[in-house]
Design a protein around this motif. Structure first.
Motif, short mmCIF file in Angstrom:
data_model
loop_
_atom_site.label_atom_id
_atom_site.label_comp_id
_atom_site.label_asym_id
_atom_site.label_seq_id
_atom_site.Cartn_x
_atom_site.Cartn_y
_atom_site.Cartn_z
N GLN A 14 0.73 -1.20 -0.26
CA GLN A 14 0.11 0.16 0.02
C GLN A 14 0.84 1.24 -0.01
OE1 GLN A 14 -1.97 1.46 3.54
NE2 GLN A 14 -4.10 0.72 2.40
N GLU A 16 0.72 5.84 -0.30
CA GLU A 16 -0.19 7.03 -0.35
C GLU A 16 0.47 7.95 -1.06
OE1 GLU A 16 -2.57 8.64 3.45
OE2 GLU A 16 -0.88 9.59 3.33
N LEU A 25 -4.37 10.19 -1.96
CA LEU A 25 -5.00 8.99 -2.50
C LEU A 25 -4.11 7.72 -1.98
CD1 LEU A 25 -3.65 7.74 -5.20
CD2 LEU A 25 -4.48 9.70 -6.29
N THR A 26 -4.93 6.65 -2.02
CA THR A 26 -4.37 5.28 -1.58
C THR A 26 -4.40 4.51 -2.87
OG1 THR A 26 -5.09 5.58 0.67
CG2 THR A 26 -4.49 3.34 -0.09
N MET A 27 -3.10 3.96 -2.95
CA MET A 27 -2.99 2.92 -4.07
C MET A 27 -2.76 1.43 -3.45
SD MET A 27 -0.89 5.02 -6.97
CE MET A 27 0.42 5.85 -5.81
N ASP A 28 -2.99 0.60 -3.73
CA ASP A 28 -2.79 -0.69 -3.57
C ASP A 28 -3.48 -1.81 -4.43
OD1 ASP A 28 -2.49 -3.01 -1.70
OD2 ASP A 28 -4.15 -2.62 -0.49
N SER A 38 -7.22 -2.12 -0.52
CA SER A 38 -7.78 -0.97 0.08
C SER A 38 -7.17 0.53 -0.46
CB SER A 38 -6.66 -0.81 1.32
OG SER A 38 -5.56 -0.69 1.24
N GLY A 39 -6.95 0.23 -2.07
CA GLY A 39 -6.75 1.56 -2.91
C GLY A 39 -7.08 1.39 -4.18
#
Length: 140
Positions: A14, A16, A25-28, A38-39
């Motif tokens: 993960q 951010e 924004l969150t990337m996952d 979760s992103g």
């Protein structure tokens, strides 16, 4: 002019990322690929950037032209190559307009101005993928 984005590892897979607007924004990735789901996915986020860039242009031009519409949506589909690094070889961008008595000529002009002149993200995508465009009018 330049943009700086800071992306910070938050654990596992993960990340951010900030934005010049100050928003985060969150990337996952998916749980099947070892993430927490979760992103947003980084490659799909590129498609969102493309749609957002063009959408901002189109709405701005339509406002200046005083063209009414009740809703507007962009569906973007990216086709990935089979080999790594997997990149978008073809991207379909579908513009959907909803309204009563839509002015199809002015809407088409607004979309074309975005695609051919204003949208920098579209210009970047053209360097590595084939872009397929369509405009759909939904008179309600």
């Amino acid at each position: 002019m330049s943009h700086k984005v800071v992306t910070h590892w938050k654990g596992n897979l993960q990340f951010e990322s900030d934005n010049p607007s100050g928003k985060l924004l969150t990337m996952d990735t998916s749980s099947e690929d070892g993430g927490y789901n979760s992103g947003l996915r980084p490659k799909a986020l590129m498609l969102s950037s493309l749609a957002g860039c063009s959408g901002l242009d189109v709405v701005s031009v339509l406002k200046k032209m005083k063209v009414p519409f009740s809703d507007f949506r962009i569906d973007t589909l990216g086709e990935l190559t089979d080999e790594h690094p997997k990149t978008y070889h073809t991207v379909s961008v579908e513009y959907h307009f909803y309204g009563d008595q839509l002015d199809e000529d002015k809407i088409k002009k607004a979309v074309n101005l975005s695609v051919e002149k204003y949208c920098g993200v579209m210009a970047m995508f053209r360097r590595f993928s084939e872009i397929k465009l369509s405009i759909h009018y939904h008179n309600i």
